[in-house]
Design a protein around this motif. Structure first.
Motif, mmCIF file in Angstrom:
data_model
loop_
_atom_site.group_PDB
_atom_site.id
_atom_site.type_symbol
_atom_site.label_atom_id
_atom_site.label_comp_id
_atom_site.label_asym_id
_atom_site.label_seq_id
_atom_site.Cartn_x
_atom_site.Cartn_y
_atom_site.Cartn_z
ATOM 1 N N GLU A 207 0.829 -1.206 0.000
ATOM 2 C CA GLU A 207 0.000 0.000 0.000
ATOM 3 C C GLU A 207 0.863 1.254 0.000
ATOM 4 O O GLU A 207 0.586 2.200 -0.746
ATOM 5 C CB GLU A 207 -0.930 0.022 1.214
ATOM 6 C CG GLU A 207 -1.777 1.288 1.265
ATOM 7 C CD GLU A 207 -2.743 1.351 2.440
ATOM 8 O OE1 GLU A 207 -3.463 2.346 2.540
ATOM 9 O OE2 GLU A 207 -2.764 0.399 3.252
ATOM 10 N N MET A 208 1.897 1.287 0.803
ATOM 11 C CA MET A 208 2.727 2.479 0.902
ATOM 12 C C MET A 208 3.393 2.812 -0.433
ATOM 13 O O MET A 208 3.614 3.991 -0.742
ATOM 14 C CB MET A 208 3.783 2.310 1.987
ATOM 15 C CG MET A 208 3.230 2.198 3.403
ATOM 16 S SD MET A 208 2.190 3.598 3.904
ATOM 17 C CE MET A 208 3.367 4.951 3.857
ATOM 18 N N ASP A 209 3.655 1.806 -1.238
ATOM 19 C CA ASP A 209 4.267 2.052 -2.550
ATOM 20 C C ASP A 209 3.327 2.760 -3.517
ATOM 21 O O ASP A 209 3.773 3.311 -4.531
ATOM 22 C CB ASP A 209 4.732 0.726 -3.173
ATOM 23 C CG ASP A 209 5.985 0.173 -2.502
ATOM 24 O OD1 ASP A 209 6.654 0.929 -1.782
ATOM 25 O OD2 ASP A 209 6.283 -1.028 -2.700
ATOM 26 N N GLU A 213 1.781 11.131 -2.480
ATOM 27 C CA GLU A 213 2.013 12.342 -1.680
ATOM 28 C C GLU A 213 3.366 12.253 -0.956
ATOM 29 O O GLU A 213 3.974 11.194 -0.842
ATOM 30 C CB GLU A 213 0.898 12.501 -0.645
ATOM 31 C CG GLU A 213 -0.505 12.538 -1.223
ATOM 32 C CD GLU A 213 -0.786 13.805 -2.004
ATOM 33 O OE1 GLU A 213 -0.137 14.826 -1.715
ATOM 34 O OE2 GLU A 213 -1.650 13.772 -2.897
ATOM 35 N N ASP A 214 3.799 13.392 -0.452
ATOM 36 C CA ASP A 214 5.009 13.456 0.360
ATOM 37 C C ASP A 214 4.772 12.672 1.650
ATOM 38 O O ASP A 214 3.779 12.904 2.352
ATOM 39 C CB ASP A 214 5.316 14.917 0.677
ATOM 40 C CG ASP A 214 6.556 15.093 1.544
ATOM 41 O OD1 ASP A 214 7.314 14.114 1.694
ATOM 42 O OD2 ASP A 214 6.753 16.203 2.067
ATOM 43 N N ILE A 215 5.635 11.726 1.971
ATOM 44 C CA ILE A 215 5.460 10.941 3.186
ATOM 45 C C ILE A 215 6.512 11.261 4.247
ATOM 46 O O ILE A 215 6.555 10.607 5.300
ATOM 47 C CB ILE A 215 5.466 9.426 2.894
ATOM 48 C CG1 ILE A 215 6.791 9.007 2.245
ATOM 49 C CG2 ILE A 215 4.274 9.029 2.053
ATOM 50 C CD1 ILE A 215 6.950 7.501 2.121
ATOM 51 N N SER A 216 7.354 12.236 3.999
ATOM 52 C CA SER A 216 8.341 12.609 5.014
ATOM 53 C C SER A 216 7.610 13.104 6.261
ATOM 54 O O SER A 216 6.549 13.719 6.172
ATOM 55 C CB SER A 216 9.281 13.689 4.484
ATOM 56 O OG SER A 216 8.563 14.873 4.177
ATOM 57 N N THR A 232 10.256 -1.099 4.784
ATOM 58 C CA THR A 232 11.517 -1.413 4.122
ATOM 59 C C THR A 232 12.517 -0.308 4.454
ATOM 60 O O THR A 232 12.139 0.770 4.945
ATOM 61 C CB THR A 232 11.355 -1.485 2.596
ATOM 62 O OG1 THR A 232 10.910 -0.192 2.128
ATOM 63 C CG2 THR A 232 10.342 -2.550 2.200
ATOM 64 N N GLN A 233 13.766 -0.562 4.168
ATOM 65 C CA GLN A 233 14.782 0.470 4.404
ATOM 66 C C GLN A 233 14.490 1.702 3.545
ATOM 67 O O GLN A 233 14.615 2.838 4.007
ATOM 68 C CB GLN A 233 16.176 -0.071 4.100
ATOM 69 C CG GLN A 233 17.279 0.943 4.377
ATOM 70 C CD GLN A 233 18.676 0.343 4.264
ATOM 71 O OE1 GLN A 233 18.857 -0.861 4.352
ATOM 72 N NE2 GLN A 233 19.674 1.203 4.051
ATOM 73 N N SER A 238 12.706 7.311 3.221
ATOM 74 C CA SER A 238 11.835 8.328 2.612
ATOM 75 C C SER A 238 11.102 9.133 3.675
ATOM 76 O O SER A 238 10.911 10.341 3.531
ATOM 77 C CB SER A 238 10.819 7.661 1.682
ATOM 78 O OG SER A 238 11.462 7.021 0.602
ATOM 79 N N ILE A 239 10.703 8.467 4.739
ATOM 80 C CA ILE A 239 10.004 9.159 5.828
ATOM 81 C C ILE A 239 11.003 9.905 6.701
ATOM 82 O O ILE A 239 10.780 11.046 7.089
ATOM 83 C CB ILE A 239 9.194 8.154 6.675
ATOM 84 C CG1 ILE A 239 8.152 7.436 5.810
ATOM 85 C CG2 ILE A 239 8.504 8.875 7.838
ATOM 86 C CD1 ILE A 239 7.487 6.263 6.488
#
Length: 303
Positions: A207-209, A213-216, A232-233, A238-239
């Motif tokens: 789902e996260m892939d 939107e910006d996920i930081s 995942t790494q 990315s966050i």
């Protein structure tokens, strides 16, 4: 007799004035009781956002005091945590949940939500458009219906809150994966000033892939209790959270959090907090700086 009566009146008036002066002096020298605290005093100072990551064992429940004096509850743990969650919210001085969010219909996330809907003042309810053939999910829908409320579709693109420098946006799910309810999880990005919080439910990497939107984020509710299928790494990089909170039960049967996830968080220099070790974790933002407090205790099981 008239003169005596007049003198008695003057004497009585002077005595009353002296008593008043002495009383005033005593009151000024003493600390008056805080009557507001007797009825519940809000833990949230004006202009601050406070996220309480509640220790509900192997499950999720996050109570958020918003800086506009509204509140949000994301998930509600298993079905024996409802009474404790309500008592905790009341202890912060609040008597309403303005935004109730069920990230997905697994029992460790929406188990106590029916109880909370039945026994608390609720504003809006958001859930992903997916169903489950479970007693907890059916009880929740029945409680919502009995209260004359509707569930809003929690999907990507829905803005839950927008108030000045405060916003809360649902950035997933984009696609409903009924074969894996974890991948139907509501992912919420909450921004206050310079600070951003990311709440991921049990969303796995599948789902996260899909998120565009910006996920930081400065603060991350680590996905799926710290399970490696949710982090995942690449995702953690990315966050790149300054603070990572993992909600999991002590000695849980799933081995959460997985060592791989902890290593990814270590590589990006995140400060990691775990409800199985530090109990309820409270993160406060003034729109610029973040403060973390721990050890508020676990949410008791219903008797």
């Amino acid at each position: 007799m008239k003169n005596a009566t007049k003198k008695q009146k003057i004497k009585a008036a002077l005595k009353t004035a002296l008593v008043c002066l002495l009383t005033a002096a005593m009151l000024s020298a003493c600390e008056l009781p805080d009557f507001e605290s007797w009825f519940g005093n809000k833990t949230n100072d004006s202009g601050k956002l406070v996220a309480h990551f509640l220790d509900v064992g192997q499950g999720d429940s996050i109570f958020i005091e918003l800086p506009n004096d509204e509140t949000m509850l994301i998930d509600a743990g298993e079905n024996y945590r409802g009474e404790g969650i309500i008592k905790y919210i009341q202890s912060t001085g609040h008597d309403k949940i303005d935004y109730l969010i069920g990230t997905h219909p697994h029992s460790d996330h929406i188990g106590s939500m029916a109880y909370i809907v039945r026994n608390f003042d609720i504003g809006e309810i958001y859930m992903p458009k997916v169903s489950a053939n479970t007693k907890q999910f059916e009880s929740l829908l029945a409680a919502v219906k009995k209260k004359g409320m509707n569930v809003k579709n929690g999907k990507s693109g829905v803005r839950v809150v927008k108030d000045g420098k405060l916003s809360a946006d649902i950035i997933a799910p984009i696609v409903i994966d009924e074969s894996n309810l974890n991948n139907c999880s509501i992912v919420l990005r909450l921004t206050y000033g310079d600070n951003t919080f990311l709440f991921t439910g049990d969303a796995e990497t599948g789902e996260m892939d899909t998120v565009k939107e910006d996920i930081s984020a400065d603060v991350l509710k680590v996905g799926h209790h710290g399970g490696k299928n949710a982090s995942t790494q690449k995702l953690i990089e990315s966050i790149s959270p300054e603070i990572a909170v993992i909600s999991c039960g002590k000695n849980n049967e799933y081995g959460h959090p997985h060592k791989e996830v902890l290593s990814y968080l270590k590589k990006v220099k995140s400060s990691v907090y775990r409800t199985d070790r530090q109990k309820t974790v409270k993160v406060t933002s003034n729109g610029k700086d973040l403060k973390v407090e721990t050890g508020a205790g676990s949410i008791a099981r219903a008797k």
